[in-house]
Design an enzyme around this catalytic site. Structure first.
Site: not given
Ligand code: GLU
Length: 421
Positions: A109
């Protein structure tokens, strides 16, 4: 004891959840740190020129949790609350989410501590590009693949992709997912998380013997996840009785018109001013009566203070980490009263379709929308079945079951690969 640079309530929450699962799985003490602590964390300063001529520096982060199964994967958040502890927790949750869905990824993240609405479009572009530029040495299509999260969107993903590609001297679509279709995005990614939530809510309703046409839902948060979830639930016949964004909350037992809500947002960019009649105190929204409660905004909104007052049959976690461990204990005590679709299952549609986007980009072979959703539903169905079967077998909550499956996948891969050198 915290042995790391990560701190804060969200990191503590991810740690506590992990400890509970590790106890359940009887993971040896000596193996726990290796599973929990992130492999790498990158902190960068991102200077940009503001429109008024000043230079301003924003703090950016990226945490890559583990590299055992393949590249890391996860969104990028632009929000004033972003700090390294929150980003690390979200990266850890991404790992369990990807493992539960069977994707060949570790979790990651990233984020910038900024209110994206305080920037002009030019400033937002400058900051997005500078962030990606600072991350170039640490990311790559086979190292770490970014995506959208709170406060970011398709356009920002296109700027990320363009910045990375310009530095490499060739177009590299597969560096980022959640891109617009015109820049190598996949059909269905924008709707994937919300449609996945609605699919799983549909399965939970079936499981409880409630007809979708008789069900009501409350959705907290009206960003990409909340709005598509509300729309998709309404399409399935569910009556939307409550909604909110960061400016206002509305509740009407007779039902709210999702089309009208979307039009209002499209025009004004926010909920406030929609309807004086159904306006309620935002803190009340979660404890109003409904069949399906969908927190789709931020972490830690269902807590030790309000968990005993929830009046829903299904809790569908569109957001990451909306329910604290204290609230989990209360929900456990309430027995099977509330059917929980835990975040790492409930919102996994987003990263699953991100995986499809990455695969299509790598192969330069693009799928029809029907193929995207057919494959998405198959993976969600498998994860749903596995989670409820595991919960029943081990007499544990759905969250514990989903996490136990995810953590075990990572643990077993680490054990099999061994410890290098
Ligand atoms: N931000 C989204 C999540 O928390 C998607 C992450 C992604 O598609 O890599 O799952």
């Amino acid at each position: 004891m915290n042995k790391s640079i990560y701190s804060g309530p969200v990191f503590e929450m991810a740690t506590k959840q992990f400890e509970r699962v590790a106890d359940h799985l009887q993971i040896l003490e000596m193996d726990r740190d290796r599973l929990l602590y992130p492999k790498r964390a990158i902190a960068v300063s991102c200077p940009i020129h503001r429109d008024d001529g000043r230079t301003e520096v924003y703090q950016g982060y990226r945490v890559q949790h583990h590299l055992t199964l393949g590249p890391t994967k996860g969104g990028t958040r632009f929000a004033p609350s972003v700090d390294i502890g929150e980003v690390a927790a979200l990266a850890i949750w991404m790992s369990w989410k990807c493992a539960l869905a069977g994707l060949p990824y570790g979790g990651a993240k990233g984020g910038i501590t900024v209110d994206p609405y305080s920037l002009s479009p030019r400033e937002l572009q400058a900051l997005s590009r500078r962030y990606m530029q600072e991350m170039i040495p640490f990311v790559g299509p086979h190292t770490d693949v970014m995506a959208p999260d709170m406060g970011t969107n398709e356009q920002i993903m296109a700027w990320f992709m363009d910045t990375y590609s310009m530095y490499q001297g060739q177009t590299i679509n597969e560096i980022v997912t959640g891109k617009p279709i015109s820049t190598g995005g996949t059909l269905g990614r924008r709707e994937a998380t919300g449609r996945g939530v609605a699919y799983l809510v549909g399965r939970a309703l079936e499981h409880l013997g409630i007809a979708a046409g008789n069900a009501t839902a409350i959705v907290q948060g009206f960003g990409n996840v909340g709005s598509v979830t509300a729309y998709s639930l309404a399409e399935r016949g569910v009556k939307i009785v409550g909604v909110s964004d960061h400016t206002a909350a509305y509740y009407d037992p007779a039902g709210l018109d999702v089309g009208e809500l979307q039009r209002h947002i499209a025009e004004r960019g926010r909920f406030s001013g929609f309807s004086a009649q159904s306006l309620i105190d935002p803190s009340e929204l979660l404890v109003r009566t409904c069949d399906v409660l969908v927190p789709a905004a931020i972490e830690q909104v269902i807590t030790g203070d309000n968990a005993s007052q929830l009046k829903c049959r299904i809790l569908a976690e569109g957001a990451n980490g909306p329910t604290t461990p204290e609230a989990d204990s209360i929900l456990d005590q309430r027995g099977g009263e509330i059917f929980v679709l835990p975040d790492i299952l409930c919102n996994s549609g987003g990263v699953i379709v991100s995986y499809f986007e990455w695969v299509q980009d790598l192969q330069r072979l693009f799928w029809e929308e029907a193929e995207v959703f057919d494959r998405l539903h198959r993976i969600l169905e498998r994860s749903f079945q596995q989670t409820i079967a595991r919960a029943r077998r081990d007499r544990i909550s759905h969250r514990m079951a989903a996490m136990a499956i995810g953590v075990s996948v990572v643990q077993s891969a680490k054990r099999t690969r061994g410890l290098f050198p």
